[in-house]
Design a protein around this motif. Structure first.
Motif: not given
Length: 860
Positions: A598, A292, A280-281, A285-287, A593
């Motif tokens: 992003k 991810w 996880s980040s 979060q997974k993203e 990313l």
């Protein structure tokens, strides 16, 4: 406060009698279509679940608080309470309301805890852990650990000398069972406050009881066959875990007892897992995590395999190569990869469905899902057979087609079976003659009555004869008074009305019984048939489990091949040597990313790494903030980790000497609530690394010593690098703003200086993101501050102050010599180095002095 039950209704007395047995759980008390909670349970639940709190027996002096939820929507509410760490006792009606005298009998049928509940749709393992520390005279001993996932029937035991927190991070259990005697021990003090810990009576960890439980559960005569005979703490933890599950009515026949050998896996501590953002980040979060990027699995089994692989990278070269061989097969064969990807798309969780078959608690709809999954296995095997590599042939040997199971289910189940076994409509027409008859009776009862009515009119000659029904008298034949003389002798008078008489016959009574009981009997017959069907299918559960395991592994290999092809990863070379050579390495997450737009960069700039040889085991990395030092260090750690799970890596070339552990110390963490400042946390993490790293480890350290004064910080950083160079010799990337540390390369052949390249245009700087040999001569902090938007007045003033400080820096450094005894005490080379006037020495004198210093080192 104890509640007096003297004036309670029988129902509430029943509730409190059950609650007394489950004091530590919230009791879900079934009343009709609702689960009701009372008293303190209701207050807790209403607060967490946002329910309206009402009360029962409002007229009494002390009304009882209550709230409720619909039973068919219970899962979402249960999940919320379990996330908060509460246990839930599910209390169901076990008596039949139609035959019960007084209130219906109820009892707790299951106790749900955070470690025994499967949230809807989750693909992760749901582990519950039990821990038993070995007691020795100096309180330093091995720790026995047992893990169970009741949703996949896994049962794992092992022993370790690592700290408990590392093991929690490794497996991420939802609940941890520990002996009550540990409650007051300081080492558990911070952990016990969390609801994930459950205290269990010490006697339930008894060795003899535990041993007996294990041999009975796994049906063996001794634990020698598992190589567990001498693992006393592990046996005690395992036995206690079995008892805990039994007490909470979570009886599971585990597939096998697996003894974990920790020497086969790399340990990733909590700090490393967090800093590298593996699962996880940083924001949870997974993203933004490595998972991810890599997770393009199609099956729940494949997802679990990938997560476990990332948590436990391999240390055995042969095992790593075996996985890499598998990934390469799918990587090179595009058609194979695409076809397997298609067959496995949205594949059901047959591992968990197989366990439900074994436990005989699968629903008809889930059984249909299992059938549809098993139907795909022949197609999967046919697809795999097109590739004749040894890897694929081994996989084919572990896949079972189970056509008989598919036929059994297909012949039995209706096209759209219900979700529970008591709804009816489970089986297709023609499967069972009794079911067909009862279903016909249920669905065509009106037709049967009309048919009998017509037949009776013809037999008696009474055209006005009719058959009716009411709840009190059931079915009857009604004949008006003028026609009573035509009533046959076998008619039995049932009721007299003003203008008519009502009768019954033996045939009508039998039909009535059939019609009225048809629906209930149909459900009973279908339940019995369904349970028989499950028993027959359960003979194949071992083959289902094996196929599930193989499909998960195929999905894992195919997923990594898909990612490697999509993002241009290459196969790493795995070696037992300690060298790590990475050519044009990239950070897998940052690169992704950027590709998704992003991050503002146009493209990712790759970099090389060469480390591990005798003359380059430690790299001092300098350069300004925002230049990419941290990204560079993380990407190399991630490339190593990816290689050791059997994945291709984001690099042009990579030669990876197997790493036993990856250690990280990056960024600032503050635990003020626990009395630990940022600097204290930093020092604790550094101490953990220095105490546990070996020469086969890989260490990344970022800005060690920045949390204290300049000279203290330099001193600590310098001493840490020296310690690694002299005592550990681990492969290390050490990023720092202390340019003085680059001088260490003159004293140690194994230390080399590298820097991140920047380009200056007046006051402007451009980050080139490229790593090259050499050290930075300044930090560019003021330029970075300007980019961050600090007011111009502050920037100009900072430049003035910097000039003054730079002019006095060396004199100040020398005047603080006493603080730097850590550097110079007893070392003539360093003492001589400190005397050099770097402001005025000529290049020729500098070279001459350098030769003298090297000669001193050789003669030392």
């Amino acid at each position: 406060m104890e509640i007096s039950q003297e004036n309670f209704t029988p129902l509430m007395r029943q509730y409190f009698r059950i609650k007394e047995q489950y004091k530590d759980a919230i009791v879900f008390f079934r009343l009709g279509d609702f689960y009701e909670m009372f008293g303190d349970d209701a207050k807790i639940a209403s607060n967490i679940l946002g329910l309206t709190l009402t009360s029962r027996d409002k007229s009494k002096e002390n009304p009882i608080s209550m709230c409720g939820i619909p039973y068919f929507a219970a899962n979402s509410y249960i999940e919320k309470l379990l996330r908060e760490g509460y246990k839930i006792a599910i209390c169901e009606q076990i008596g039949d309301p139609k035959t019960s005298k007084g209130i219906v009998e109820r009892e707790v049928v299951k106790v749900l805890t955070p470690g025994t509940f499967l949230p809807e749709g989750t693909k992760e393992n749901v582990y519950i852990m039990a821990v038993y520390p070995q007691k020795t005279s100096n309180e330093q001993g091995r720790m026995g650990i047992a893990l169970a996932d009741i949703t996949t029937a896994e049962f794992i035991v092992y022993e370790t000398e690592k700290n408990l927190f590392d093991e929690i991070v490794r497996f991420e259990p939802k609940e941890i069972i520990v002996p009550k005697s540990l409650e007051d021990l300081l080492k558990f003090e911070n952990l016990i406050n969390q609801r994930m810990f459950t205290l269990f009576d010490d006697w339930k960890f008894d060795y003899m009881l535990a041993y007996k439980s294990l041999i009975e559960h796994f049906k063996v005569s001794s634990l020698k066959s598992f190589g567990l005979e001498d693992f006393h703490p592990a046996i005690q933890a395992a036995g206690a875990l079995l008892r805990y599950l039994e007490e909470n009515k979570q009886e599971t026949q585990f597939k096998q007892l697996k003894v974990l050998n920790l020497s086969d896996f790399m340990l990733l501590d909590g700090t490393t897992k967090k800093n590298l953002e593996i699962l996880s980040s940083l924001d949870g979060q997974k993203e933004g995590s490595l998972l991810w990027v890599l997770d393009e699995t199609n099956t729940p089994m494949g997802t679990r395999f990938l997560r476990n692989a990332l948590s436990c990278p391999l240390l055995n070269k042969a095992e790593i190569e075996e996985r890499l061989d598998g990934v390469e097969v799918f990587f090179k064969d595009f058609v194979l990869r695409e076809n397997v990807d298609r067959v496995l798309n949205d594949f059901p969780d047959i591992e968990r469905l197989g366990l439900k078959i074994k436990k005989e608690n699968i629903s008809p709809r889930e059984l249909k899902a299992l059938k549809e999954a098993l139907q795909r296995i022949p197609e999967l095997k046919k697809t795999l057979q097109l590739n004749n590599s040894p890897v694929i042939q081994n996989l084919l040997n572990s896949l079972y087609e189970l056509n008989e199971v598919v036929s059994l289910i297909d012949n039995a189940l209706a096209d759209n079976p219900p979700n529970t076994i008591n709804e009816g409509g489970i089986f297709r027409d023609g499967y069972n003659s009794i079911v067909d008859e009862l279903r016909t009776l249920k669905n065509q009862s009106k037709d049967y009555i009309l048919k009998m009515e017509t037949e009776e009119r013809i037999k008696t000659g009474i055209n006005s004869l009719k058959i009716g029904y009411n709840r009190v008298f059931g079915y009857y034949i009604e004949i008006t008074k003028p026609n009573l003389k035509l009533v046959p002798s076998h008619y039995i008078r049932k009721q007299t009305l003003a203008n008519a008489e009502r009768f019954e016959t033996k045939e009508l009574k039998e039909l009535e019984q059939k019609i009225l009981s048809a629906e209930e009997r149909l459900k009973i017959v279908e339940e019995e048939l369904f349970r028989s069907l499950i028993k027959e299918i359960s003979k194949n559960t071992e083959q289902i489990f094996k196929s599930a395991e193989t499909i998960g592994y195929i999905d894992f290999l195919c997923c990594l091949a898909k990612v490697a092809s999509k993002y241009k990863y290459t196969r790493p070379e795995i070696t037992e040597e300690e060298v790590i050579e990475i050519v044009e390495g990239r950070h897998p997450v940052i690169e992704r990313l950027i590709q998704l737009g992003k991050l503002p960069e146009q493209r990712f700039i790759p970099n090389d790494l060469s480390i591990g040889s005798k003359d380059q085991r430690i790299i001092i990395l300098t350069g300004p903030n925002m230049a990419g030092k941290s990204t560079y260090m993380r990407q190399n750690a991630l490339i190593i980790l990816m290689a050791q799970i059997g994945s291709f890596v984001p690099a042009k070339e990579a030669k990876i000497g197997i790493v036993d552990r990856i250690f990280t110390r990056i960024g600032a963490s503050d635990y003020l609530g626990k009395g630990q400042s940022t600097f204290m946390v930093e020092m604790i993490e550094v101490a953990n690394i220095l105490n546990n790293a070996t020469e086969k480890s890989f260490i990344i350290l970022d800005e060690v010593g920045r949390g204290t004064s300049t000279f203290d910080g330099i001193s600590i950083a310098w001493a840490v690098v020296e310690y690694i160079a002299e005592k550990i010799m681990a492969r290390t990337l050490f990023a720092t703003h202390y340019h003085e540390l680059t001088d260490l390369a003159f004293s140690y052949d194994c230390i080399k200086n590298y820097t991140v390249v920047v380009k200056e245009w007046g006051d402007e700087i451009i980050f080139l993101r490229k790593i090259q040999k050499g050290g930075a001569d300044k930090s560019y902090g003021i330029q970075v501050a300007r980019l961050a938007g600090l007011p111009q007045q502050i920037i100009l003033r900072a430049k003035e102050i910097l000039k003054k400080l730079e002019k006095k820096e060396f004199q100040t450094f020398q005047s603080k010599a006493k603080q730097l005894d850590l550097f110079f005490q007893g070392d003539p080379v360093l003492a001589e180095l400190a005397k050099i006037d770097v402001e005025n020495i000529t290049p020729q004198k500098a070279l001459k002095k350098l030769k003298e210093l090297k000669e001193m080192i050789r003669n030392d």
